[in-house]
Structure formats: structure tokens, C-alpha cells
Design a protein around this motif. Structure first.
Motif: not given
Length: 222
Positions: A128-138, A176-183
Motif C-alpha cells: 500500500d505504501s509503495l503504491i502511494l510512494l511510487n505516485e509521489t516519486f513521479h 526489489k528490481k523497481a526500487f533499484g531503478e527508482h534509486a
């Protein structure tokens, strides 16, 4: 009875449009399927008026079309979805490029803070947090880019909904893969490396888009 506030109607219309758009893009309506206004109204608990408005907007989006003697038909398929992914990759990568050039120091700091929260959510499996944080990131990258025009264009290229994101992020390997890409994207932007940020964002959107295609369409061609 008192007249309805037009802003309330607009909000309902937009909500219905987003709901139907997410359902189509999420694969819950098949290519070629007829959309019945009355049934949709019953499912969403609204009158047919906002349904009609939403369907007209969806036709403008290119996701449905009105055919003689058949009514409103879904036109979205895997080929259309792939084009949307490639269009989004082009737009998001250019936005990332400009964010790296135009970002303010505090915006870079905020982006790094979001990545740190994403790291925690990734490790804990907090989808749930990842979904919201993904939107925040972009969103933070869009703001840092100062791209008003490209920002408007990107609104038409959103092909994920919360349900699809939940499926994607429920896989630990994908998280894990998505986090590495975002970082990596955040690092390139905060360091002002525009070309690297552009390339990494494009690769990320295309790869995640391929994951979406596999989930929604599998090996189907349409």
C-alpha cells in the motif's frame, strides 16, 4: 429541490471517467466488448448521465468507439497498450532529463527522502505504501522538471491502476528490481546528470510496462 452545484457534477463525471478508464486499461473489459450504459450505471451506483459523459471522453481518449447498431465498443488491446507504454516512456524520460537540469536543491532532497521511504516499504513488503510512494516519486520529478506542457500530455498516458500496481508490487523480486531503478533515477536527477536520468527513466518505464502487459494480456496479441 435545489439545483446541484455544477462542481459536484463535474467531480462525479470525472470520477466515473477515471473508474471506467482504469477498468478498461486494467483488462476488465475485453477488446470488442459492448459497454451497456444502464449496467455500468448500476455497477457504479450513478445515473446514466455521467456514464454517457464518461463514454464520450473515453471515445476521445481512443479507448472506445461508437459503432452503428452495436453501441459503444471497447477498442483497447495489447497493441494499443504497448503504444501507450512507449509514449509514456518517451514523455517520462524527457521529464526526467529536464528535472535533472532544472531541479532545486530542496527538490532533490525531497526526492531522496521519498526513495528512502520506498526502500523501507520494499524491505517490509508494504505494498500500500509503495503504491502511494511510487505516485509521489513521479509527481516530484514532474514538479522539479517545470514541464507544464509535457505534464498535460503525460496525464493521457497513465495505464496503471492501483489494482495492477498491487499485483506488480506483490512480487518481492519485482519490488526489489523497481526500487533499484527508482534509486538510480533519483541519483541521476539529484546529481544533475540529465542524459543518464533520461535513459534510466526510459528503461524503467518500458520494463515495468512489459510487466504490466504480461499481467493484463499474457501472450495475447490483442
Amino acid at each position: 429541490m435545489s439545483k446541484l452545484d455544477p462542481r459536484v457534477f463535474a467531480t462525479l463525471r470525472d470520477h466515473v471517467h477515471r473508474s471506467l478508464r482504469a477498468a478498461i486499461i486494467g483488462g476488465r473489459f475485453a477488446f470488442g466488448q459492448k459497454l451497456n450504459e444502464r449496467h455500468l450505471a448500476e455497477q457504479l451506483g450513478v445515473s446514466t448521465t455521467p456514464i454517457k459523459e464518461a463514454l464520450r471522453q473515453l471515445e476521445s481518449d481512443g479507448l472506445v468507439e461508437t459503432q452503428p447498431r452495436r453501441g459503444v465498443i471497447v477498442r483497447f488491446n495489447a497493441i494499443w497498450a504497448e503504444e501507450m507504454i512507449l509514449a509514456r516512456a518517451a514523455l517520462e524520460s524527457m521529464i526526467a532529463h529536464l528535472a535533472a537540469k532544472r531541479r532545486e536543491p530542496l527538490e532533490g532532497t525531497a526526492l531522496t527522502a521519498t526513495v528512502n521511504l520506498m526502500h523501507e516499504a520494499t524491505d517490509s513488503g508494504d505494498v500500500d505504501s509503495l503504491i502511494l510512494l511510487n505516485e509521489t516519486f513521479h509527481d516530484q520529478i514532474h514538479v522539479a522538471s517545470r514541464c507544464a506542457y509535457l505534464g498535460k500530455l503525460i496525464e493521457r498516458q497513465q495505464f496503471y491502476d492501483a489494482g495492477t500496481r498491487r499485483i506488480i508490487h506483490s512480487d518481492p523480486a519485482e519490488r526489489k528490481k523497481a526500487f533499484g531503478e527508482h534509486a538510480a533515477i533519483a541519483a541521476a536527477i539529484t546529481q544533475g546528470n540529465a542524459d543518464l536520468a533520461e535513459r534510466q527513466m526510459r528503461d524503467h518505464v518500458v520494463r515495468s510496462g512489459e510487466t504490466y502487459l504480461a499481467i493484463v494480456f499474457g501472450n495475447k496479441e490483442s
